[in-house]
Design a protein around this motif. Structure first.
Motif, PDB file in Angstrom:
ATOM      1  N   LEU A 193       0.818  -1.173   0.031  1.00  0.00           N
ATOM      2  CA  LEU A 193       0.008  -0.028  -0.014  1.00  0.00           C
ATOM      3  C   LEU A 193       0.888   1.627  -0.150  1.00  0.00           C
ATOM      4  O   LEU A 193       0.498   2.496  -0.418  1.00  0.00           O
ATOM      5  N   TYR A 194       2.098   1.011   0.777  1.00  0.00           N
ATOM      6  CA  TYR A 194       2.897   2.341   0.673  1.00  0.00           C
ATOM      7  C   TYR A 194       3.375   2.708  -0.699  1.00  0.00           C
ATOM      8  O   TYR A 194       3.255   3.704  -1.141  1.00  0.00           O
ATOM      9  N   PHE A 195       3.833   1.695  -1.332  1.00  0.00           N
ATOM     10  CA  PHE A 195       4.327   1.960  -2.788  1.00  0.00           C
ATOM     11  C   PHE A 195       3.324   2.298  -3.716  1.00  0.00           C
ATOM     12  O   PHE A 195       3.395   3.073  -4.568  1.00  0.00           O
ATOM     13  N   LYS A 196       2.091   1.690  -3.678  1.00  0.00           N
ATOM     14  CA  LYS A 196       0.956   1.887  -4.463  1.00  0.00           C
ATOM     15  C   LYS A 196       0.453   3.303  -4.291  1.00  0.00           C
ATOM     16  O   LYS A 196      -0.249   4.028  -5.065  1.00  0.00           O
ATOM     17  N   GLY A 197       0.665   3.962  -2.983  1.00  0.00           N
ATOM     18  CA  GLY A 197       0.271   5.071  -2.711  1.00  0.00           C
ATOM     19  C   GLY A 197       1.166   6.168  -3.018  1.00  0.00           C
ATOM     20  O   GLY A 197       0.541   7.642  -2.934  1.00  0.00           O
ATOM     21  N   LEU A 198       2.248   6.130  -3.584  1.00  0.00           N
ATOM     22  CA  LEU A 198       3.014   7.184  -4.197  1.00  0.00           C
ATOM     23  C   LEU A 198       2.389   7.692  -5.558  1.00  0.00           C
ATOM     24  O   LEU A 198       1.661   6.940  -6.404  1.00  0.00           O
ATOM     25  N   ASP A 199       2.353   9.074  -5.607  1.00  0.00           N
ATOM     26  CA  ASP A 199       1.888   9.812  -6.529  1.00  0.00           C
ATOM     27  C   ASP A 199       2.485   9.510  -7.797  1.00  0.00           C
ATOM     28  O   ASP A 199       3.715   9.727  -7.835  1.00  0.00           O
ATOM     29  N   TRP A 200       1.863   9.035  -8.880  1.00  0.00           N
ATOM     30  CA  TRP A 200       2.499   8.913 -10.224  1.00  0.00           C
ATOM     31  C   TRP A 200       3.170  10.140 -10.844  1.00  0.00           C
ATOM     32  O   TRP A 200       4.176   9.782 -11.252  1.00  0.00           O
ATOM     33  N   ARG A 201       2.549  11.065 -10.676  1.00  0.00           N
ATOM     34  CA  ARG A 201       3.043  12.198 -11.344  1.00  0.00           C
ATOM     35  C   ARG A 201       4.330  12.715 -10.566  1.00  0.00           C
ATOM     36  O   ARG A 201       5.283  13.164 -11.173  1.00  0.00           O
ATOM     37  N   LEU A 202       4.184  12.681  -9.210  1.00  0.00           N
ATOM     38  CA  LEU A 202       5.204  13.327  -8.551  1.00  0.00           C
ATOM     39  C   LEU A 202       6.469  12.545  -7.962  1.00  0.00           C
ATOM     40  O   LEU A 202       7.639  12.959  -7.852  1.00  0.00           O
ATOM     41  N   ASP A 203       6.152  11.147  -8.287  1.00  0.00           N
ATOM     42  CA  ASP A 203       7.328  10.182  -7.448  1.00  0.00           C
ATOM     43  C   ASP A 203       7.790   9.115  -8.703  1.00  0.00           C
ATOM     44  O   ASP A 203       8.761   9.244  -9.219  1.00  0.00           O
ATOM     45  N   ARG A 204       6.842   8.436  -8.941  1.00  0.00           N
ATOM     46  CA  ARG A 204       7.067   7.125  -9.890  1.00  0.00           C
ATOM     47  C   ARG A 204       7.376   7.300 -11.479  1.00  0.00           C
ATOM     48  O   ARG A 204       8.092   6.698 -12.046  1.00  0.00           O
ATOM     49  N   VAL A 205       7.029   8.489 -11.683  1.00  0.00           N
ATOM     50  CA  VAL A 205       7.428   9.254 -13.127  1.00  0.00           C
ATOM     51  C   VAL A 205       8.734   8.941 -13.592  1.00  0.00           C
ATOM     52  O   VAL A 205       9.118   8.456 -14.650  1.00  0.00           O
ATOM     53  N   ALA A 206       9.527   9.338 -12.339  1.00  0.00           N
ATOM     54  CA  ALA A 206      11.198   9.503 -12.676  1.00  0.00           C
ATOM     55  C   ALA A 206      11.696   8.113 -12.182  1.00  0.00           C
ATOM     56  O   ALA A 206      12.912   7.984 -12.820  1.00  0.00           O
ATOM     57  N   TYR A 207      11.208   7.362 -11.628  1.00  0.00           N
ATOM     58  CA  TYR A 207      11.820   5.802 -11.054  1.00  0.00           C
ATOM     59  C   TYR A 207      12.231   5.082 -12.213  1.00  0.00           C
ATOM     60  O   TYR A 207      13.263   4.560 -12.377  1.00  0.00           O
ATOM     61  N   LYS A 208      11.012   4.776 -12.910  1.00  0.00           N
ATOM     62  CA  LYS A 208      11.301   3.889 -14.120  1.00  0.00           C
ATOM     63  C   LYS A 208      12.310   4.094 -15.143  1.00  0.00           C
ATOM     64  O   LYS A 208      13.286   3.242 -15.244  1.00  0.00           O
ATOM     65  N   PRO A 209      12.145   5.226 -15.642  1.00  0.00           N
ATOM     66  CA  PRO A 209      13.053   5.338 -16.623  1.00  0.00           C
ATOM     67  C   PRO A 209      14.529   5.502 -16.346  1.00  0.00           C
ATOM     68  O   PRO A 209      15.584   5.689 -16.914  1.00  0.00           O
ATOM     69  N   HIS A 210      14.705   5.971 -14.869  1.00  0.00           N
ATOM     70  CA  HIS A 210      16.130   6.300 -14.372  1.00  0.00           C
ATOM     71  C   HIS A 210      16.470   5.182 -13.319  1.00  0.00           C
ATOM     72  O   HIS A 210      16.989   5.781 -12.303  1.00  0.00           O
ATOM     73  N   MET A 211      16.016   4.024 -13.641  1.00  0.00           N
ATOM     74  CA  MET A 211      16.061   3.073 -12.252  1.00  0.00           C
ATOM     75  C   MET A 211      17.454   2.878 -11.585  1.00  0.00           C
ATOM     76  O   MET A 211      17.544   2.586 -10.794  1.00  0.00           O
ATOM     77  N   ASN A 212      18.650   2.866 -12.819  1.00  0.00           N
ATOM     78  CA  ASN A 212      19.886   2.717 -12.368  1.00  0.00           C
ATOM     79  C   ASN A 212      20.295   3.764 -11.283  1.00  0.00           C
ATOM     80  O   ASN A 212      21.002   3.336 -10.163  1.00  0.00           O
ATOM     81  N   TYR A 213      19.946   5.004 -11.597  1.00  0.00           N
ATOM     82  CA  TYR A 213      20.466   5.973 -10.588  1.00  0.00           C
ATOM     83  C   TYR A 213      19.555   5.905  -8.976  1.00  0.00           C
ATOM     84  O   TYR A 213      20.119   6.061  -8.147  1.00  0.00           O
ATOM     85  N   GLY A 214      18.351   5.389  -9.186  1.00  0.00           N
ATOM     86  CA  GLY A 214      17.176   5.364  -8.368  1.00  0.00           C
ATOM     87  C   GLY A 214      17.874   4.119  -7.210  1.00  0.00           C
ATOM     88  O   GLY A 214      17.792   4.254  -6.337  1.00  0.00           O
ATOM     89  N   ILE A 215      18.330   3.245  -7.829  1.00  0.00           N
ATOM     90  CA  ILE A 215      18.854   1.970  -6.993  1.00  0.00           C
ATOM     91  C   ILE A 215      20.039   2.198  -6.289  1.00  0.00           C
ATOM     92  O   ILE A 215      19.964   2.149  -5.169  1.00  0.00           O
ATOM     93  N   LYS A 216      20.727   2.929  -7.318  1.00  0.00           N
ATOM     94  CA  LYS A 216      22.095   3.488  -6.103  1.00  0.00           C
ATOM     95  C   LYS A 216      21.526   4.295  -5.055  1.00  0.00           C
ATOM     96  O   LYS A 216      22.372   4.344  -3.978  1.00  0.00           O
ATOM     97  N   GLY A 217      20.792   5.057  -5.226  1.00  0.00           N
ATOM     98  CA  GLY A 217      20.245   6.247  -4.261  1.00  0.00           C
ATOM     99  C   GLY A 217      19.815   5.316  -3.188  1.00  0.00           C
ATOM    100  O   GLY A 217      20.023   5.632  -1.933  1.00  0.00           O
TER     101      GLY A 217
END
Length: 224
Positions: free
Chosen positions: A27-51
Motif C-alpha cells: 500500500l505504501y508504494f501503491k500510494g506514491l503519486d504517479w506524477r510526483l514520484d514514480r514517473v521519474a523512477y522507472k526510466p532512471h532506475m539505475n540512478y534510483g537503485i544506487k540512491g
C-alpha cells in the motif's frame, strides 16, 4: 497458559505480522503519486537503485549520517535498543527451537551469553530513549499515549525475557508474560508505529531514489 500462548495463538500472530506488514509495504508504494514520484523512477532506475542502497545502508550504520553523528549518545541508545530487539529474537536458541518444532525451519543460534548481553544493552537503550522522551520538550511534545504504551510493551518484553532466561523465581510468570508481550507485538505491529519495522526501508528507499534521481544524483538533465 503457556500452552495457549505457544499454540495456535502464536502462529496466528505470526501470520498477522507478516501478512499485515506485507500489505503495508504494498500500500505504501501503491500510494506514491504517479506524477510526483514514480514517473521519474522507472526510466532512471539505475540512478534510483544506487540512491536507495546508499540511503538504506547509511541509516543502518551507527554514525553513518550527519543526523546520527550529531547526537552520539542517542545514537548509541537507539542502535543498542533496536539491534537487540531484532537480533536476539531471531537467533536466540529458545526461539529457534520453537520455530523449528512448529514449522520445521531451522537456523543457527547465538550463544546464550551473547544473547544476554544484547538483551540487557537493548533494555538499557530503551530505558534511555524513554527517559529522553520525557525530559526533552521537543520530543515530549511529539509523544502521545500510544507511543508510551508501545515503549512500555517493548521494555516489558525485554525485561521479562531477561528474567526468564535466568530462571529466576516465578519463572512461569516471567516466561508467560514474555510470550504474551511478544504475541501483542506481532499482532499490533501492522496497525501501529511498530510498522516502521518494514516502513523504515520503504521511506529510505523512496527518499534515496528521490535524491539519487531528482535532486542532484544524476549528472545530466532529464525530462521533468
Amino acid at each position: 497458559m503457556y500452552e495457549i500462548l505457544t499454540g495456535p495463538l502464536l502462529w496466528i500472530s505470526f501470520a498477522v505480522f507478516f501478512v499485515g506488514l506485507t500489505a503495508r509495504v504494498v500500500l505504501y508504494f501503491k500510494g506514491l503519486d504517479w506524477r510526483l514520484d514514480r514517473v521519474a523512477y522507472k526510466p532512471h532506475m539505475n540512478y534510483g537503485i544506487k540512491g536507495a542502497v546508499r540511503s538504506v545502508y547509511r541509516w543502518l550504520l551507527p554514525f553513518g549520517t550527519h543526523s546520527w553523528r550529531a547526537k552520539p549518545i542517542f545514537t548509541l541508545m537507539f542502535f543498542a535498543f533496536h539491534f537487540g530487539l531484532v537480533i536476539v529474537p531471531i537467533f536466540l536458541e529458545g526461539h529457534a527451537v520453537m520455530i523449528r518444532n512448529g514449522l520445521g525451519i531451522g537456523w543457527p543460534s547465538m550463544p546464550q551469553i551473547l544473547a544476554d548481553v544484547l538483551a540487557i544493552a537493548a533494555l538499557m537503550g530503551g530505558i534511555g530513549i524513554a527517559v529522553r522522551r520525557f525530559l526533552l520538550p521537543e520530543v515530549r511534545i511529539l509523544t502521545d499515549f500510544k507511543d508510551v504504551m508501545l515503549l512500555v510493551l517493548t521494555l516489558t518484553l525485554l525485561f521479562s525475557g531477561i528474567m526468564a532466561s535466568y530462571h529466576t523465581a516465578n519463572y512461569s510468570v516471567w516466561i508467560n508474560l514474555h510470550i504474551l508481550c511478544g504475541v501483542i507485538v506481532l499482532l499490533t505491529a501492522p496497525f501501529t508505529k511498530l510498522a516502521h519495522i518494514a516502513l523504515f526501508f520503504c521511506t529510505r528507499i523512496q527518499l534515496g531514489m528521490d535524491f539519487g534521481i531528482k535532486r542532484g544524483g544524476m549528472k545530466s538533465n532529464f525530462d521533468w
